[in-house]
Enzyme design. Structure first.
Site, PDB file in Angstrom:
ATOM      1  N   LYS A 163       0.847  -1.201   0.000  1.00 34.63           N
ATOM      2  CA  LYS A 163       0.000   0.000   0.000  1.00 34.63           C
ATOM      3  C   LYS A 163       0.887   1.258   0.000  1.00 34.63           C
ATOM      4  CE  LYS A 163      -4.189   1.735   0.706  1.00 34.63           C
ATOM      5  NZ  LYS A 163      -5.378   1.513  -0.052  1.00 34.63           N
ATOM      6  N   LYS A 196      -6.257 -18.831 -13.118  1.00 39.80           N
ATOM      7  CA  LYS A 196      -6.599 -19.383 -11.804  1.00 39.80           C
ATOM      8  C   LYS A 196      -8.011 -18.924 -11.416  1.00 39.80           C
ATOM      9  CE  LYS A 196      -5.206 -18.785  -6.930  1.00 39.80           C
ATOM     10  NZ  LYS A 196      -6.173 -17.929  -6.286  1.00 39.80           N
ATOM     11  N   LYS A 199     -12.057 -15.028  -7.172  1.00 42.29           N
ATOM     12  CA  LYS A 199     -13.158 -14.069  -7.162  1.00 42.29           C
ATOM     13  C   LYS A 199     -12.730 -12.749  -7.794  1.00 42.29           C
ATOM     14  CE  LYS A 199     -12.428 -12.841  -2.276  1.00 42.29           C
ATOM     15  NZ  LYS A 199     -11.689 -13.989  -1.753  1.00 42.29           N
TER      16      LYS A 199
HETATM   17  P1  ADP Z   1      -9.730 -15.895  -4.319  1.00 41.63           P
HETATM   18  O1  ADP Z   1      -8.517 -16.140  -5.188  1.00 41.63           O
HETATM   19  O2  ADP Z   1     -10.992 -16.301  -4.988  1.00 41.63           O
HETATM   20  O3  ADP Z   1      -9.754 -14.493  -3.780  1.00 41.63           O
HETATM   21  P2  ADP Z   1      -8.856 -16.539  -1.697  1.00 41.63           P
HETATM   22  O4  ADP Z   1      -7.595 -15.818  -1.955  1.00 41.63           O
HETATM   23  O5  ADP Z   1      -9.850 -15.968  -0.763  1.00 41.63           O
HETATM   24  O6  ADP Z   1      -9.566 -16.851  -3.091  1.00 41.63           O
HETATM   25  O7  ADP Z   1      -8.464 -18.017  -1.254  1.00 41.63           O
HETATM   26  C1  ADP Z   1      -8.969 -18.696  -0.151  1.00 41.63           C
HETATM   27  C2  ADP Z   1      -8.353 -20.079  -0.141  1.00 41.63           C
HETATM   28  O8  ADP Z   1      -8.739 -20.825  -1.310  1.00 41.63           O
HETATM   29  C3  ADP Z   1      -6.824 -20.087  -0.160  1.00 41.63           C
HETATM   30  O9  ADP Z   1      -6.361 -21.112   0.698  1.00 41.63           O
HETATM   31  C4  ADP Z   1      -6.453 -20.396  -1.592  1.00 41.63           C
HETATM   32  O10 ADP Z   1      -5.221 -21.065  -1.688  1.00 41.63           O
HETATM   33  C5  ADP Z   1      -7.613 -21.283  -2.057  1.00 41.63           C
HETATM   34  N1  ADP Z   1      -7.859 -21.071  -3.479  1.00 41.63           N
HETATM   35  C6  ADP Z   1      -8.361 -19.962  -4.059  1.00 41.63           C
HETATM   36  N2  ADP Z   1      -8.480 -20.095  -5.381  1.00 41.63           N
HETATM   37  C7  ADP Z   1      -8.037 -21.351  -5.683  1.00 41.63           C
HETATM   38  C8  ADP Z   1      -7.909 -22.103  -6.901  1.00 41.63           C
HETATM   39  N3  ADP Z   1      -8.268 -21.588  -8.069  1.00 41.63           N
HETATM   40  N4  ADP Z   1      -7.420 -23.350  -6.824  1.00 41.63           N
HETATM   41  C9  ADP Z   1      -7.061 -23.883  -5.644  1.00 41.63           C
HETATM   42  N5  ADP Z   1      -7.151 -23.232  -4.460  1.00 41.63           N
HETATM   43  C10 ADP Z   1      -7.632 -21.978  -4.467  1.00 41.63           C
END
Ligand code: ADP
Ligand code: TRP
Length: 332
Positions: free
Chosen positions: A115, A202, A205
């Site tokens: 940031k 990947k 969200k």
């Molecule tokens: P996002 O990428 O949707 O924001 P988060 O960062 O909140 O998801 O991830 C929450 C958990 O889910 C973490 O432990 C992350 O490693 C796992 N995760 C998120 N996206 C994936 C994915 N595409 N494949 C495998 N694990 C994932």
């Protein structure tokens, strides 16, 4: 070796998708079922305040996360499962630990540093838009971890630094007041697959390419049929190692089914048929959790009761340890 305390916090943000299930929920639930683990999993609702200031949203997300983990089989008898905000000892420890944390240590934390760098690049004050909640985030996380004497902390790669900061803070406290805290270690599951999203990047969200976990069957099928594929005709052989469909299928099917699916790709399969098979495999895994989820999410009273019971049991652990800590710092 005796039992290990394995602790992790789950932030109640965002709609859960099948990537979260494969990468986070399923491995954590599996770990919690191991005989030599004492699992402590909690909803980090107050951590979410750094980015979520809509009361209704925080409220709903908290229940959604609780319902999701329970519907995938988290066993609240075995797992200490609670809401962070129900444990006042965490917030007392947060202050005590902040007095053992140098500002320099927190200056180096990734989220804050990023940031500041962004502000500097834009010619703004380095701390523009930085709230103390963001700056202190790692201290609250250290309190979450240290209060329960966690040995192992399963987290994603982005959280390793936070676990290291918790360790540093624990060491400083132990040096000042004598051996008190267990030093935690991050546990990274290297082998969990990265699930690609509808566009092949990947699933995340932040990319808007997700297959949400609890959509109905019709919507699930529709989304799976939206997954990006190339324009090869059905009969043309396809490389199973170069297909989003196979990547996702691997996380949801049995080894025999996977071998069979890959063979079909090599021989030539139409993408419509391949998507139908993928839908069937994903739906089979999600059907039962989806049913349980919808049941639970409509019974907030039951969820609340479950979380409160978890908090009561967690406080039985936290209270006596907090008393020790208070004594160590001179409150007796
Ligand atoms: P996002 O990428 O949707 O924001 P988060 O960062 O909140 O998801 O991830 C929450 C958990 O889910 C973490 O432990 C992350 O490693 C796992 N995760 C998120 N996206 C994936 C994915 N595409 N494949 C495998 N694990 C994932
Ligand atoms: N910071 C973690 C995340 O963003 C969530 C979290 C809060 C956590 N407290 C924790 C994780 C304690 C592990 C241990 O995902």
């Amino acid at each position: 070796m005796g039992e290990k305390i394995v602790l992790t916090g789950i932030k109640p943000t965002g709609d859960l998708h099948i990537g979260n299930y494969i990468g986070a929920i399923a491995p954590a639930i599996e770990l919690s079922n191991q005989a030599d683990m004492r699992p402590v999993y909690f909803i980090a609702d107050y951590h979410a305040l750094t980015s979520m200031q809509n009361a209704e949203e925080l409220h709903n997300r908290t229940y959604e996360i609780a319902a999701a983990w329970l519907s995938f089989g988290l066993n609240p008898e075995k797992v200490l499962f609670y809401r962070q905000s129900d444990i006042p000892e965490i917030f007392e420890l947060n202050w005590i630990l902040s007095c053992q944390t140098s500002k320099g240590l927190l200056n180096r934390a990734h989220a804050y540093k990023a940031k500041v760098e962004e502000n500097l690049a834009a010619g703004r004050d380095p701390d523009a838009g930085v709230y103390m909640g963001l700056f202190n985030y790692p201290v609250l996380m250290a309190a979450d971890i240290l209060l329960f004497q966690a040995n192992l902390v399963p987290v994603g790669k982005d959280q390793i630094q936070h676990v290291e900061i918790a360790r540093d803070i624990a060491e400083t406290f132990n040096r000042t007041y004598g051996e008190t805290f267990t030093l935690p270690e991050a546990l990274i599951s290297e082998d969990s697959a990265v699930i690609p999203g509808l566009d092949g990047r990947k699933m995340s969200k932040s990319y808007g390419n997700v297959i949400p976990l609890f959509v109905d069957e019709k919507k699930l099928r529709k989304l799976i049929f939206k997954i990006k594929t190339d324009s090869k005709p059905p009969e043309e052989p396809k490389d199973p190692n170069d297909s989003i469909l196979v990547d996702i299928y691997r996380a949801f099917a049995t080894p025999e089914e996977i071998a069979d699916y890959e063979q079909k790709f090599r021989e030539g399969i139409g993408y419509g048929d391949a998507k139908q098979l993928l839908f069937e495999a994903v739906n089979r895994k999600l059907e039962e959790p989806r049913r349980r989820y919808h049941e639970l999410i409509h019974d907030k009273e039951r969820l609340n009761q479950l979380l409160e019971n978890g908090a009561e049991r967690a406080r039985e652990v936290a209270r006596p340890f907090m008393n020790d800590i208070r004594r160590k710092i001179g409150k007796y």
